[in-house]
Motif scaffolding. Structure first.
Motif, PDB file in Angstrom:
ATOM      1  N   LEU A  26       0.853  -1.199   0.000  1.00  0.00           N
ATOM      2  CA  LEU A  26       0.000   0.000   0.000  1.00  0.00           C
ATOM      3  C   LEU A  26       0.882   1.241   0.000  1.00  0.00           C
ATOM      4  CD1 LEU A  26      -2.551   1.749   0.473  1.00  0.00           C
ATOM      5  CD2 LEU A  26      -2.284   1.280   2.920  1.00  0.00           C
ATOM      6  N   LEU A  27       0.656   2.106  -1.005  1.00  0.00           N
ATOM      7  CA  LEU A  27       1.371   3.381  -1.063  1.00  0.00           C
ATOM      8  C   LEU A  27       0.360   4.518  -1.168  1.00  0.00           C
ATOM      9  CD1 LEU A  27       4.128   2.478  -3.709  1.00  0.00           C
ATOM     10  CD2 LEU A  27       4.261   2.260  -1.216  1.00  0.00           C
ATOM     11  N   VAL A  28       0.634   5.620  -0.481  1.00  0.00           N
ATOM     12  CA  VAL A  28      -0.146   6.844  -0.609  1.00  0.00           C
ATOM     13  C   VAL A  28       0.840   7.946  -0.984  1.00  0.00           C
ATOM     14  CG1 VAL A  28      -1.707   8.470   0.507  1.00  0.00           C
ATOM     15  CG2 VAL A  28      -1.772   6.042   1.128  1.00  0.00           C
ATOM     16  N   ASP A  29       0.670   8.490  -2.193  1.00  0.00           N
ATOM     17  CA  ASP A  29       1.668   9.428  -2.729  1.00  0.00           C
ATOM     18  C   ASP A  29       3.063   8.820  -2.675  1.00  0.00           C
ATOM     19  OD1 ASP A  29       0.205  11.720  -3.609  1.00  0.00           O
ATOM     20  OD2 ASP A  29      -0.210  12.206  -1.504  1.00  0.00           O
ATOM     21  N   GLY A  30       3.145   7.531  -2.959  1.00  0.00           N
ATOM     22  CA  GLY A  30       4.438   6.860  -3.048  1.00  0.00           C
ATOM     23  C   GLY A  30       5.052   6.459  -1.724  1.00  0.00           C
ATOM     24  N   PHE A 146      -3.576   6.831  -4.201  1.00  0.00           N
ATOM     25  CA  PHE A 146      -3.428   5.456  -3.712  1.00  0.00           C
ATOM     26  C   PHE A 146      -2.813   4.547  -4.758  1.00  0.00           C
ATOM     27  CE2 PHE A 146      -6.890   6.899  -0.868  1.00  0.00           C
ATOM     28  CZ  PHE A 146      -6.361   6.483   0.340  1.00  0.00           C
ATOM     29  N   GLN A 147      -2.017   3.596  -4.283  1.00  0.00           N
ATOM     30  CA  GLN A 147      -1.606   2.439  -5.079  1.00  0.00           C
ATOM     31  C   GLN A 147      -1.687   1.225  -4.165  1.00  0.00           C
ATOM     32  OE1 GLN A 147       2.001   3.089  -7.841  1.00  0.00           O
ATOM     33  NE2 GLN A 147       2.267   4.630  -6.265  1.00  0.00           N
ATOM     34  N   VAL A 148      -2.452   0.224  -4.591  1.00  0.00           N
ATOM     35  CA  VAL A 148      -2.492  -1.038  -3.862  1.00  0.00           C
ATOM     36  C   VAL A 148      -2.010  -2.124  -4.810  1.00  0.00           C
ATOM     37  CG1 VAL A 148      -3.864  -2.631  -2.496  1.00  0.00           C
ATOM     38  CG2 VAL A 148      -4.457  -0.200  -2.522  1.00  0.00           C
ATOM     39  N   LEU A 149      -0.839  -2.683  -4.513  1.00  0.00           N
ATOM     40  CA  LEU A 149      -0.169  -3.614  -5.418  1.00  0.00           C
ATOM     41  C   LEU A 149      -0.235  -5.021  -4.856  1.00  0.00           C
ATOM     42  CD1 LEU A 149       2.908  -1.269  -5.792  1.00  0.00           C
ATOM     43  CD2 LEU A 149       1.113  -1.583  -7.507  1.00  0.00           C
ATOM     44  N   ALA A 150      -0.705  -5.959  -5.677  1.00  0.00           N
ATOM     45  CA  ALA A 150      -0.829  -7.344  -5.236  1.00  0.00           C
ATOM     46  C   ALA A 150       0.532  -7.936  -4.939  1.00  0.00           C
ATOM     47  CB  ALA A 150      -1.525  -8.165  -6.311  1.00  0.00           C
ATOM     48  N   THR A 151       0.527  -8.947  -4.078  1.00  0.00           N
ATOM     49  CA  THR A 151       1.744  -9.704  -3.818  1.00  0.00           C
ATOM     50  C   THR A 151       2.221 -10.321  -5.129  1.00  0.00           C
ATOM     51  OG1 THR A 151       0.797 -10.261  -1.669  1.00  0.00           O
ATOM     52  CG2 THR A 151       2.742 -11.506  -2.362  1.00  0.00           C
ATOM     53  N   PRO A 152       3.511 -10.186  -5.463  1.00  0.00           N
ATOM     54  CA  PRO A 152       4.017 -10.757  -6.718  1.00  0.00           C
ATOM     55  C   PRO A 152       3.754 -12.258  -6.803  1.00  0.00           C
ATOM     56  CG  PRO A 152       5.670  -9.348  -5.689  1.00  0.00           C
ATOM     57  CD  PRO A 152       4.544  -9.480  -4.715  1.00  0.00           C
TER      58      PRO A 152
END
Length: 190
Positions: A26-30, A146-152
């Motif tokens: 989870l990133l908010v503004d990076g 927001f960026q929500v990135l799945a587990t690789p």
DNA sequence: CTAGTGATCCGCT
DNA sequence: GCGGATCACTAGA
């Protein structure tokens, strides 16, 4: 490669989403890191803010899944939830702890703290470190900031623990708290 | 390590 | 008026 989660990924039951989010980024503004602790809440269960039904405060949780529900905790902290299930139901996942990986210096500044282990170890700390405010209320999780990135896909399988939720007085026996087993960035041990 | 406490505000009864 | 989906800090075992 990292996959940005789509709103439909949040359309399942809150405990399923809460479990699946462990290991995601989870990133908010990076700024942010790896989600290591979550809790599920649902309208059908009395500890949830949406148990009483739709109110101005909880309306985001009755909106479409894949958006942010932000609430003020104890008059002091901002806490971040991901809305899940389907529009109109009322369910969400509280982000309780993050392993910091991006923007460490910004988070240290916001928290006024050196200790990396305590930067995001608790929902109030997560809110402060990531700069969460009411401006984020209802915001889509697949759009900036927001960026929500799945587990690789090729990531070693994460072992997820579960147990009773923290800080509540109702429905205390539901094992709807989830965490990355053995992580030193949890708000508390299981 | 555990237990206790104050801070601070808003939604709801 | 009450009581939180909390945190930081203190005191004592």
């Amino acid at each position: 490669m990292l996959r940005l989660l789509h709103p439909r990924d949040f359309s399942l039951d809150a405990p399923v989403v809460a479990h699946a989010l462990i290991g995601a980024t989870l990133l908010v503004d990076g700024v942010g890191g790896i989600i290591v602790e979550t809790e599920a809440y649902d309208r059908t269960e009395p500890a949830s803010h949406c148990h009483p039904g739709l109110t101005p405060r909880n309306q985001a949780m009755f909106g479409p899944p894949g958006r942010a529900y932000v609430y003020r905790s104890y008059g002091i902290h901002w806490c971040l939830n991901f809305v899940c299930r389907e529009e109109g139901h009322g369910a969400g996942v509280l982000i309780r702890a993050i392993q910091p990986t991006h923007g460490l210096e910004i988070m240290r500044q916001r928290r006024g703290l050196e200790d990396e282990r305590l930067l995001c170890a608790g929902p109030g700390r997560v809110g402060q470190a990531l700069g969460i405010t009411l401006d984020h209320y209802g915001a889509p999780l697949d759009e900036p900031p927001f960026q929500v990135l799945a587990t690789p896909e090729n990531h070693p399988a994460v072992e997820v623990q579960s147990g009773p939720r923290i800080g509540i007085s109702k429905a205390v026996d539901l094992p709807w708290r989830f965490g990355l087993a053995g992580s030193r960035f949890l708000s508390r041990r299981f």
